[in-house]
Scaffold this active site. Sequence first.
Site, short mmCIF file in Angstrom:
data_model
loop_
_atom_site.label_atom_id
_atom_site.label_comp_id
_atom_site.label_asym_id
_atom_site.label_seq_id
_atom_site.Cartn_x
_atom_site.Cartn_y
_atom_site.Cartn_z
N GLN A 124 -10.12 -4.14 -3.44
CA GLN A 124 -11.45 -3.71 -3.02
C GLN A 124 -12.49 -4.08 -4.07
OE1 GLN A 124 -12.29 -2.01 0.06
NE2 GLN A 124 -14.27 -2.76 -0.64
N HIS B 8 -7.25 0.58 -6.50
CA HIS B 8 -7.44 -0.28 -5.33
C HIS B 8 -8.14 -1.56 -5.79
CE1 HIS B 8 -7.77 -1.49 -1.29
NE2 HIS B 8 -8.70 -0.67 -0.83
N ARG C 178 -13.52 -8.70 1.79
CA ARG C 178 -12.08 -8.47 1.55
C ARG C 178 -11.29 -9.72 1.96
NH1 ARG C 178 -10.15 -3.32 1.43
NH2 ARG C 178 -8.25 -4.39 0.77
N ASP D 168 -17.09 6.99 -1.94
CA ASP D 168 -15.85 6.88 -1.15
C ASP D 168 -15.62 8.26 -0.52
OD1 ASP D 168 -13.36 6.09 -0.17
OD2 ASP D 168 -12.36 6.13 -2.11
N CYS E 8 -16.38 1.48 0.31
CA CYS E 8 -15.23 0.65 0.67
C CYS E 8 -14.83 0.82 2.13
CB CYS E 8 -14.06 0.95 -0.25
SG CYS E 8 -13.43 2.64 -0.11
N ARG F 275 0.88 -1.18 0.00
CA ARG F 275 0.00 0.00 0.00
C ARG F 275 0.91 1.22 0.00
NH1 ARG F 275 -5.43 1.31 3.40
NH2 ARG F 275 -6.15 -0.13 1.79
N1 NVA Z 1 -9.85 6.59 -1.66
C1 NVA Z 1 -9.52 6.16 -0.33
C2 NVA Z 1 -9.77 4.69 -0.17
C3 NVA Z 1 -9.52 4.15 1.20
C4 NVA Z 1 -9.71 2.68 1.31
C5 NVA Z 1 -8.08 6.50 -0.02
O1 NVA Z 1 -7.23 6.31 -0.90
O2 NVA Z 1 -7.80 6.99 1.07
N1 CP Z 2 -11.29 -0.26 2.26
C1 CP Z 2 -10.03 -0.32 2.72
O1 CP Z 2 -9.07 -0.57 1.97
O2 CP Z 2 -9.92 -0.11 4.05
P1 CP Z 2 -8.57 0.11 4.90
O3 CP Z 2 -8.01 1.44 4.49
O4 CP Z 2 -9.02 0.06 6.31
O5 CP Z 2 -7.62 -1.01 4.58
#
Ligand code: NVA
Ligand code: CP
Length: 305
Positions: A134, A131, A287, A219, A259, A104
């Site tokens: 997800q 992502h 997930r 989101d 998500c 990540r």
């Molecule tokens: N768009 C959000 C998704 C979190 C799971 C982010 O990147 O923070």
């Molecule tokens: N939806 C998702 O990826 O959640 P986290 O940021 O908690 O991993």
Amino acid sequence: MALRHFLTLNDCTPEELQHIIHRAIEMKKQLANIRQQQPFKGYVMGMLFEKSSTRTRVSFEAGMAQLGGHAMFLSPRDTQLGRGEPIADSSIVLSSMLDIIMIRTFGHERLVEFAKHSSVPVINALTDGYHPCQLLADMQTYQEHRGSIQGKKVAWIGDGNNMCQSYMLAAAQFDFELAIACPPGYEPDKALLEAHADRVTVTHDAEYAAQNADLLVTDVWASMGQEDEQKARETAFASFQINEALMDIANDGALFMHCLPAHRGEEISENMLDHPSSVAWDEAENRLHAQKALVEFLLLENAKG
Ligand code: NVA
Ligand code: CP
């Protein structure tokens, strides 16, 4: 055979994605068997997190344990990567000790660079661009509740962010129509839009996008790394909220997904997660199942080579 990674949904064929989702649904029902069989006993996953996470970390870690393997949490605070060791060097070394790695991070190019030098499969656990894990869970959840998503209409209400762009790839891979409603200036990548113009549209009107939709998705307005923009985004996105009234515009039986984490009172109304159309809690749980199926797919595919 070239090493198979999962950096975006486009790293799999539509048939392979269907297979992963089918296995996820199957593995969800057969947890006791998997715990007993321990198919990946002795396998170790590295989990590199340069951003926060609840669902992704816990689902990969629990999933690897259920499969008989182990998952190792690695943060930039504790690794040399965080002190500037080059991505390529880190990748060569980590992949010489691990069986599979999830990352990540911020720029998608960091993930691509890591994968380029890795000798084991790399999974995108979220970048600024995409992502895909997800989306596996979202597609599994839709299928469990409503059957195939092929030919349906999905409305994305909100930022043209990593989740939105993942839905664009999903529209092509799972064969559905995607109507994006976002404020001007917050559209997804222009080249990506052009490449998906046959099935993806963009408007600046949430109600218009929601018409005839079978699934409404949103989101957060400010993603990780955009905290400084929170206030400006609250103003820009004020009319891009999924709420009870917007759900009423969608088709009968339409589902709502998010998500998570969610900001009640911003991109969703206070009670939206508990609305009858909401499958957000199943989506979060999936997930775990979808990623176990993904890990199985990647380890088995790469073992063939
Ligand atoms: N768009 C959000 C998704 C979190 C799971 C982010 O990147 O923070
Ligand atoms: N939806 C998702 O990826 O959640 P986290 O940021 O908690 O991993």
